[in-house]
Design an enzyme around this catalytic site. Structure first.
Site, PDB file in Angstrom:
ATOM      1  N   ASP A 170       0.825  -1.203   0.000  1.00 36.03           N
ATOM      2  CA  ASP A 170       0.000   0.000   0.000  1.00 36.03           C
ATOM      3  C   ASP A 170       0.862   1.258   0.000  1.00 36.03           C
ATOM      4  O   ASP A 170       0.669   2.178   0.802  1.00 36.03           O
ATOM      5  CB  ASP A 170      -0.961  -0.002   1.183  1.00 36.03           C
ATOM      6  CG  ASP A 170      -0.254  -0.145   2.521  1.00 36.03           C
ATOM      7  OD1 ASP A 170       0.917  -0.566   2.530  1.00 36.03           O
ATOM      8  OD2 ASP A 170      -0.875   0.166   3.556  1.00 36.03           O
ATOM      9  N   GLU A 260       6.544  -5.153  13.334  1.00 36.13           N
ATOM     10  CA  GLU A 260       7.403  -3.968  13.418  1.00 36.13           C
ATOM     11  C   GLU A 260       8.092  -3.892  14.780  1.00 36.13           C
ATOM     12  O   GLU A 260       9.258  -3.477  14.875  1.00 36.13           O
ATOM     13  CB  GLU A 260       6.597  -2.708  13.158  1.00 36.13           C
ATOM     14  CG  GLU A 260       7.426  -1.440  13.121  1.00 36.13           C
ATOM     15  CD  GLU A 260       6.631  -0.219  12.717  1.00 36.13           C
ATOM     16  OE1 GLU A 260       6.543   0.058  11.502  1.00 36.13           O
ATOM     17  OE2 GLU A 260       6.065   0.450  13.608  1.00 36.13           O
TER      18      GLU A 260
END
Length: 296
Positions: A170, A260
């Site tokens: 994205d 992350e």
């Protein structure tokens, strides 16, 4: 020793910018992001790895040593059909800006093979479509992305490419992204936290999590949207992150920012040999882009 510092005006060759003083108000937030006379950016880490900003390298010189190098680009289009829509724009811009003049293998992990194949055939791109299983929720995808990259690194990437660059679907490229980013292991400074004190970083703080980083520790906060390096180092990183996530999962723990958070823990313990500036992952949702950030 203190890392080298370089002001935006020094990097661009322009004159000094006048001081700007402003209050934190809705109408003036963008002004806070504009470079000021005292604004400096790190160009090396405390462990002397380079931090890559636009204007700190010469592409023509760097291209030569990588002339016979093959780069793998991984991207995920899983779980949600909107990522298949993102994929078309992603590939269009990658084809225009990513590693121009070098051999690139595009690796797409997807559970929508028919839809992805339609896009690839329509545009004529030569892409390796890696079909993977469907997961019932996004957390399942997040938990297994590292595993998929690790498994395919060992299975085929080691024999097919020299470096891997792992990006999110994205996103789109808006400027040159070349071999200046390549090294054995690299991470990218998070655009929302690159000027924050490390105590403000959104590291995982749960003492039981494998991703935990205490408040008195930390170098930088790295974004999960771009990381990479040699195939061997990426294999090690993704395998370690996946194993840590599985330990957390077995203990019913979910790190605050999932993969992350684990990426940040790994890069704290295994210092990257190159760090990319936040201009490599500057989101459209940010209020404005400082004029010295020009990449993605």
């Amino acid at each position: 020793m203190t890392p080298n510092l370089l002001s935006p005006s020094q990097r661009s060759g322009k004159g000094e910018l006048g001081n700007r003083f402003c209050r934190v108000s809705a109408s003036e937030l963008c002004a806070l992001l504009r470079p000021q006379r005292q604004t400096v950016v790190l160009v090396t880490t405390p462990w002397f790895s380079p931090i890559i900003w636009d204007g700190t390298f010469d592409s023509a010189i760097l291209d030569t040593p990588f002339r016979n190098t093959t780069i793998g680009l991984t991207v995920f289009a899983i779980r949600n059909p909107k990522y298949v829509v993102f994929l078309k724009l992603f590939l269009e811009t990658a084809d225009k800006y990513f590693m121009v003049g070098h051999k690139v293998n595009y690796y797409i992990f997807t559970d929508w093979p028919t839809e992805v194949l339609h896009i690839l055939l329509q545009e004529g791109w030569q892409v390796v479509d890696l079909e993977v299983c469907n997961y019932p929720c996004w957390l399942g995808v997040s938990m297994h992305c590292m595993e998929m990259i690790s498994n395919f690194s060992k299975k085929c990437f080691l024999n097919e490419v020299d470096y891997l660059v792992c990006l999110d679907a994205d996103m789109m490229l808006s400027d040159h992204l070349g071999v200046e980013i390549l090294f054995s292991l690299f991470g990218t400074l998070h655009s929302g936290l690159y000027v924050a004190n490390h105590q403000a970083f959104t590291y995982e703080r749960c003492s039981l999590s494998q991703a935990r980083i205490p408040r008195d520790e930390g170098d930088f906060y790295y974004a999960g949207g771009i990381f990479g390096g040699s195939v061997l180092e990426v294999h090690r990183l993704t395998m370690a992150c996946h194993q840590a996530m599985m330990v957390d999962h077995a203990n019913h723990i979910e790190a605050e920012w999932n993969d992350e958070s684990h990426l940040n823990k790994y890069l704290l313990c295994h210092k990257p040999t190159k760090v990319l500036s936040p201009e490599h992952l500057w989101g459209d949702r940010m209020l404005c882009r400082p004029p010295f950030l020009r990449k993605l």
